[in-house]
Design a protein around this motif. Structure first.
Motif, short mmCIF file in Angstrom:
data_model
loop_
_atom_site.label_atom_id
_atom_site.label_comp_id
_atom_site.label_asym_id
_atom_site.label_seq_id
_atom_site.Cartn_x
_atom_site.Cartn_y
_atom_site.Cartn_z
N VAL A 61 0.85 -1.20 0.00
CA VAL A 61 0.00 0.00 0.00
C VAL A 61 0.88 1.24 0.00
N LEU A 92 0.95 14.28 3.19
CA LEU A 92 0.46 13.28 4.15
C LEU A 92 1.44 13.12 5.31
N LYS A 117 11.15 1.58 9.28
CA LYS A 117 11.26 2.26 10.59
C LYS A 117 11.15 3.78 10.42
P1 AMP Z 1 7.78 7.99 8.99
O1 AMP Z 1 7.02 7.77 10.26
O2 AMP Z 1 7.25 9.12 8.16
O3 AMP Z 1 9.27 8.09 9.22
O4 AMP Z 1 7.53 6.69 8.08
C1 AMP Z 1 7.70 5.37 8.59
C2 AMP Z 1 7.14 4.37 7.61
O5 AMP Z 1 5.74 4.60 7.43
C3 AMP Z 1 7.71 4.41 6.20
O6 AMP Z 1 8.91 3.67 6.12
C4 AMP Z 1 6.58 3.74 5.40
O7 AMP Z 1 6.61 2.33 5.54
C5 AMP Z 1 5.34 4.25 6.11
N1 AMP Z 1 4.83 5.45 5.42
C6 AMP Z 1 4.98 6.75 5.76
N2 AMP Z 1 4.39 7.56 4.86
C7 AMP Z 1 3.86 6.74 3.91
C8 AMP Z 1 3.10 6.95 2.71
N3 AMP Z 1 2.79 8.18 2.28
N4 AMP Z 1 2.71 5.86 2.00
C9 AMP Z 1 3.02 4.62 2.42
N5 AMP Z 1 3.73 4.35 3.53
C10 AMP Z 1 4.13 5.38 4.28
#
Ligand code: AMP
Length: 249
Positions: A61, A92, A117
Motif C-alpha cells: 500500500v 500526508l 522504521k
Molecule cells: P515515517 O514515520 O514518516 O518516518 O515513516 C515510517 C514508515 O511509514 C515508512 O517507512 C513507510 O513504511 C510508512 N509510510 C509513511 N508515509 C507513507 C506513505 N505516504 N505511503 C506509504 N507508507 C508510508
C-alpha cells in the motif's frame, strides 16, 4: 496469512537535495524518486516469509499522488501479490498515513503489517508506532530479524549496545531496520509480470479519514557549511594548532 506492507515514494537516497527557495520544503522538482529504502527491506521480508510458506498473500500500500504507483509496481516486482494506492494530493503526515493504514487494516484484516522504521524524506519514525497505538496492537520496531510461528512473531531489535528479542502475538505491527535483509535485485521478467498484477485505487474518503495536515513547517534550512580542513605537516604542528588555535588541549 495475509500481510500488509507500506511503501512510500521518496527522493532517491543517492541524490543530494536542496532547500526550496521559500525555505518550507526540499525541492523535489525533476528529482529521481524511489521506494523508501526501509520499505524495500519490508517488502523483501514479506516475500521471504511467503517463500518460507508462512505468508499466503502480500498487499503493498502507498499513500500519495498517482506517481506513487511507481513504487507499488516495484513492490509487485519484488513479489507482492496486489497493490493499493490511497490517492491524495495533500501533504500526508505520519498521523494521516497511520489513520489510512488503520482503515485499510480494518478492511483487509492482515495478520502482520510491515512498515519501514522511518521515511528518509521526513525522518519522522512515527507512522508504525502511531498505527499500533490506533489499532491497539502489539508492535516490534527496528526489526533486524523476524520469525513467525504458532500465531506469534519473534523479532530481534537493534537497541543501544546490543540486540533485544521480543515475542508479539499476531496481528502485530513490525517496522524494519537496515540490517534485516538485503533486498533482491528486481529482474526484467519480474517487472513485466508486475504490470499484470492488480493495483486498486481508493481515496481517503473511502476510509473515512481526514488527512488535513496537523503540523505546519515554519522553516527549513541547509546545514551550516563546514570550513575547509588543513593538512598539517607533522604531529608537532597538529599539537601546536590544537593547543594554540582550537584551544582543545
Ligand atoms: P515515517 O514515520 O514518516 O518516518 O515513516 C515510517 C514508515 O511509514 C515508512 O517507512 C513507510 O513504511 C510508512 N509510510 C509513511 N508515509 C507513507 C506513505 N505516504 N505511503 C506509504 N507508507 C508510508
Amino acid at each position: 496469512m495475509k500481510v500488509l506492507v507500506s511503501v512510500k515514494r521518496v527522493v532517491d537516497p543517492n541524490i543530494k537535495v536542496k532547500v526550496r527557495s521559500d525555505n518550507l520544503a526540499v525541492d523535489t522538482a525533476n528529482l529521481k524518486m524511489a521506494m523508501n529504502p526501509f520499505d524495500e527491506i519490508a517488502v523483501e521480508e514479506c516475500v521471504r516469509l511467503k517463500e518460507a510458506g508462512k505468508v499466503t498473500e502480500i498487499i503493498a500500500v502507498s499513500c500519495g499522488t498517482a506517481q506513487s504507483q511507481e513504487v507499488l509496481r516495484t513492490a509487485l516486482a519484488i513479489g507482492a501479490d496486489r497493490a493499493i494506492l490511497i490517492e491524495s494530493a495533500e501533504e500526508l503526515q505520519p498521523l494521516a498515513v497511520a489513520k489510512l493504514l488503520k482503515g485499510l487494516f480494518e478492511k483487509e484484516r492482515p495478520q502482520l503489517v510491515f512498515l519501514g522504521k522511518q521515511a528518509i524524506d521526513d525522518d519522522c519514525n512515527q507512522t508504525g508506532q502511531m498505527l499500533a497505538a490506533l489499532l491497539d496492537l502489539p508492535q516490534a520496531t527496528f526489526a533486524s530479524a523476524v520469525t513467525v510461528a504458532n500465531g506469534m512473531a519473534s523479532v530481534t531489535r537493534e537497541v543501544d549496545g546490543g540486540l533485544e528479542t521480543l515475542e508479539v502475538s499476531l496481528p502485530a505491527i513490525i517496522t524494519t531496520d537496515l540490517r534485516l535483509n538485503e533486498p533482491r535485485y528486481v529482474t526484467l521478467p519480474s517487472i513485466m509480470k508486475a504490470k499484470k498484477k492488480p493495483l486498486e485505487k481508493m481515496q481517503p474518503d473511502d476510509l473515512d479519514v481526514d488527512v488535513t495536515p496537523r503540523i505546519r513547517t515554519i522553516k527549513i534550512g541547509e546545514p551550516p557549511t563546514r570550513s575547509a580542513g588543513v593538512i598539517v605537516p607533522n604531529v608537532a604542528t597538529l599539537i601546536e594548532k590544537l593547543r594554540g588555535e582550537a584551544k582543545v588541549i
